[in-house]
Write a protein that holds these residues in place. Structure first.
Motif, mmCIF file in Angstrom:
data_model
loop_
_atom_site.group_PDB
_atom_site.id
_atom_site.type_symbol
_atom_site.label_atom_id
_atom_site.label_comp_id
_atom_site.label_asym_id
_atom_site.label_seq_id
_atom_site.Cartn_x
_atom_site.Cartn_y
_atom_site.Cartn_z
ATOM 1 N N SER A 98 -10.202 8.453 -0.396
ATOM 2 C CA SER A 98 -8.901 8.874 0.111
ATOM 3 C C SER A 98 -8.646 8.282 1.494
ATOM 4 O O SER A 98 -9.574 8.046 2.266
ATOM 5 N N GLY A 103 -5.641 5.820 4.066
ATOM 6 C CA GLY A 103 -4.874 4.588 4.048
ATOM 7 C C GLY A 103 -5.690 3.313 4.047
ATOM 8 O O GLY A 103 -5.220 2.269 3.586
ATOM 9 N N LYS A 109 -6.169 1.186 0.927
ATOM 10 C CA LYS A 109 -5.017 0.432 0.426
ATOM 11 C C LYS A 109 -4.997 -1.005 0.932
ATOM 12 O O LYS A 109 -4.191 -1.810 0.473
ATOM 13 N N HIS A 112 -9.307 7.137 -6.938
ATOM 14 C CA HIS A 112 -8.335 7.322 -5.864
ATOM 15 C C HIS A 112 -7.578 8.623 -6.116
ATOM 16 O O HIS A 112 -7.512 9.103 -7.254
ATOM 17 N N GLU A 157 -0.826 11.661 -1.889
ATOM 18 C CA GLU A 157 -1.290 11.712 -0.509
ATOM 19 C C GLU A 157 -1.810 13.122 -0.225
ATOM 20 O O GLU A 157 -1.353 14.102 -0.835
ATOM 21 N N CYS A 193 3.296 9.899 -3.853
ATOM 22 C CA CYS A 193 2.281 9.426 -4.792
ATOM 23 C C CYS A 193 1.428 8.368 -4.098
ATOM 24 O O CYS A 193 1.951 7.462 -3.446
ATOM 25 N N TYR A 194 0.126 8.499 -4.222
ATOM 26 C CA TYR A 194 -0.803 7.585 -3.563
ATOM 27 C C TYR A 194 -0.808 6.251 -4.286
ATOM 28 O O TYR A 194 -0.937 6.200 -5.507
ATOM 29 N N SER A 195 -0.647 5.186 -3.549
ATOM 30 C CA SER A 195 -0.720 3.857 -4.155
ATOM 31 C C SER A 195 -1.763 3.042 -3.418
ATOM 32 O O SER A 195 -1.852 3.082 -2.197
ATOM 33 N N ARG A 229 4.429 2.697 -5.678
ATOM 34 C CA ARG A 229 4.247 4.049 -5.168
ATOM 35 C C ARG A 229 4.505 5.104 -6.233
ATOM 36 O O ARG A 229 3.965 6.196 -6.167
ATOM 37 N N ARG A 261 -7.162 4.472 -12.085
ATOM 38 C CA ARG A 261 -7.474 4.810 -10.709
ATOM 39 C C ARG A 261 -8.979 4.926 -10.483
ATOM 40 O O ARG A 261 -9.414 5.200 -9.378
#
Length: 304
Positions: free
Chosen positions: A218, A220, A223, A247, A251, A283-285, A291, A300
């Motif tokens: 988890s 940023g 990414k 992942h 968020e 949504c986590y991308s 996104r 994931r």
């Protein structure tokens, strides 16, 4: 929307920041808030106290970072490898929770955005001096930061302001160079992956090397480039070949919402689709993924 940093800012400044945030969240005339779910490091009760001065507060819950990050992946238990500006690892199990890392950019934060940024700036300097290999990082850094000479970086870093944020922002240079297959940038991500894996190993060892649930990568930093996640999976699988490494779906901020639904006895599969629609911007991308899209949980996960 206002924000704060409960580690780097003085307590009185943190409370002022919280007051401004509450003013934005709770308009004048609102006299009651039905419920509040919080994940605020060290200052959860302080936030509630400030909020209660503005309105009446109903029920509330205070959650840890590990709990919200796991919930954002649809899990109640597991391990979180958190890599943002800083870094740490969390273990959340039915019997309790613990964490390691999070020592800050002076003493720790290995594998974080700050750590990657610092390695990136050193790589540029070493390439410039001839002490290290050539790298696209040098040219990209000079172009993106508008340097006439690389020496200008010294004035930027030492001239006051948020030095920590400046160094961490260099991780975007790493990402750009890695996407051009720069070997030095890719190596920086591999080093960060090893550092995050080491934190996972340490927190797992505190629980006898066993745990329930997935390992959630988890934050940023993941990414920036898929190489970091791939290398992390490889490190983990050498020791724990059956580990499920994923992942998040959302968020971490959405984790509080998920935990509220868990407390009501609902399952993630039962409400995940509606939550994706309601919180589409959160949504986590990662790895260049859009996104918002129907989430394929298998996609994931780390490749077997």
């Amino acid at each position: 929307m206002s924000g704060t940093n409960t580690i780097l800012r003085r307590p009185e400044d943190v409370r002022e920041d919280m007051g401004r945030l509450i003013e934005e969240l709770v308009p004048e005339g609102v006299c009651q808030v039905e419920g509040v779910d919080l994940c605020v490091l060290k200052y959860g009760e302080a936030f509630l106290d400030i909020l209660r001065k503005r309105c009446t507060v109903g029920g509330h819950a205070l959650y840890g970072e590990g709990e919200t990050a796991l919930a954002a992946a649809g899990a109640a238990y597991g391990i979180v490898a958190q890599a943002g500006t800083g870094s740490d690892a969390f273990l959340v199990q039915p019997g309790g929770q613990m964490s390691i890392g999070g020592w800050g950019y002076i003493f720790g934060d290995e594998g974080s955005g700050y750590d990657i940024g610092e390695r990136t700036l050193r790589a540029a300097i070493h390439a410039f001096d001839g002490r290290g290999p050539k790298t696209l990082i040098l040219d990209i850094l000079k172009e993106r930061w508008g340097f006439g000479e690389l020496w200008d970086i010294v004035g930027m870093a030492m001239g006051g302001g948020d030095y920590r944020h400046l160094v961490a922002s260099a991780s975007y240079i790493t990402s750009e160079a890695a996407r051009l297959d720069d070997a030095v940038a890719l190596g920086i991500y591999e080093t960060a992956a090893r550092e995050m894996a080491a934190q996972v190993f340490a927190v797992a060892a505190r629980n006898g090397g066993a745990w329930q649930g997935p390992i959630v990568a988890s934050g940023g930093v993941w990414k920036g480039h898929p190489r970091m996640f791939q290398a992390f999976c490889g490190e983990i699988r050498e020791r724990y070949p059956d580990a499920r490494i994923v992942h998040p779906v959302f968020e971490p901020v959405v984790g509080c919402v998920v935990l509220r639904r868990f407390a009501d006895g609902e399952t993630f599969e039962g409400f995940a689709d509606s939550l994706r629609r309601e919180f589409a911007p959160f949504c986590y991308s990662a790895e260049g993924q859009p996104r918002f899209r129907p989430v394929d949980s298998a996609a994931r996960q780390c490749p077997e």
